[in-house]
Design an enzyme around this catalytic site. Structure first.
Site, PDB file in Angstrom:
ATOM      1  N   SER A  95       0.789  -1.233   0.000  1.00 39.34           N
ATOM      2  CA  SER A  95       0.000   0.000   0.000  1.00 39.34           C
ATOM      3  C   SER A  95       0.821   1.282   0.000  1.00 39.34           C
ATOM      4  O   SER A  95       0.360   2.311  -0.466  1.00 39.34           O
ATOM      5  CB  SER A  95      -0.934   0.033   1.212  1.00 39.34           C
ATOM      6  N   LYS A 140      -7.695   4.538   5.810  1.00 41.27           N
ATOM      7  CA  LYS A 140      -6.540   5.368   5.461  1.00 41.27           C
ATOM      8  C   LYS A 140      -6.952   6.828   5.294  1.00 41.27           C
ATOM      9  O   LYS A 140      -6.218   7.736   5.684  1.00 41.27           O
ATOM     10  CB  LYS A 140      -5.874   4.811   4.209  1.00 41.27           C
TER      11      LYS A 140
END
Length: 197
Positions: A95, A140
């Site tokens: 990520s 996130k």
């Protein structure tokens, strides 16, 4: 990765050759080799080391619902004496690929990529610069807003999910590839509209 399934079994510097007999040369192939597996399954990981080739059984863990070996995979540098460390801890999976790449560019290029603005982002990055989707985008986004970000670089494939629950005041910037991310940062830096989700 500390505490991961491969800790004490695989070593830093091991060169992955195959997972359960399927040859692997990049992270995508490692992920594909694991996609039909689940947490608790044992896979045979063949690696090449300075002292020879070995096959190591690894009991898979899980991250965001996906089976994992608990390793960071990278390309072998052309010169084995050159080492790059990021000092990143507790990052599972790819990520952070886009943001680490942008961080390297920011260090190498003159000026400031963000113009001093707090910009967060995520996305797997491929060898050709394509930015791939990630899991857990809503978490996130919340973390980025909490930590003061005003804009967030979102992989194009995650835009629909990101738009479903965006934090107030966080600009969602759509990116398809590294060039697009750099162009979007220039837009933000110069006060121009950036591509949005």
């Amino acid at each position: 990765m500390k505490g991961g399934p491969s800790e004490g079994k695989l070593r830093e510097g091991d060169v992955l050759e195959s997972v359960d007999g399927t040859p692997v040369t990049d992270l995508d192939q490692v992920s594909k080799a694991l996609q039909t597996r689940k947490r608790g399954d044992t896979v045979q990981v063949a690696v090449r080391r300075a002292d020879g080739a070995v096959t190591v059984p690894i009991v898979l863990g899980e991250n965001e619902g996906k089976p994992v070996l608990g390793i960071s995979v990278g390309q072998v540098p052309a010169d084995p004496k050159v080492r790059i460390g990021f000092g990143v801890r507790q990052v599972g999976g790819p990520s952070a690929g886009l943001m680490l790449t942008l961080g390297i560019i920011d260090l190498l290029e003159p000026g400031d990529l963000t113009g001093g603005k707090d910009i967060a982002g995520t996305g797997e990055i491929a060898v050709d610069g394509a930015v791939g989707p990630i899991g857990g985008i809503s978490h996130k986004l919340q973390g980025a807003k909490r930590d003061g970000a005003t804009a967030f670089l979102v992989p194009a494939a995650n835009c629909t999910e990101a738009k479903s629950s965006p934090p107030d005041g966080l600009q969602l910037i759509k990116v398809d590839d590294l060039d697009g991310a750099l162009a979007a940062l220039a837009d933000v830096r110069e006060g121009r509209p950036a591509p949005s989700c």
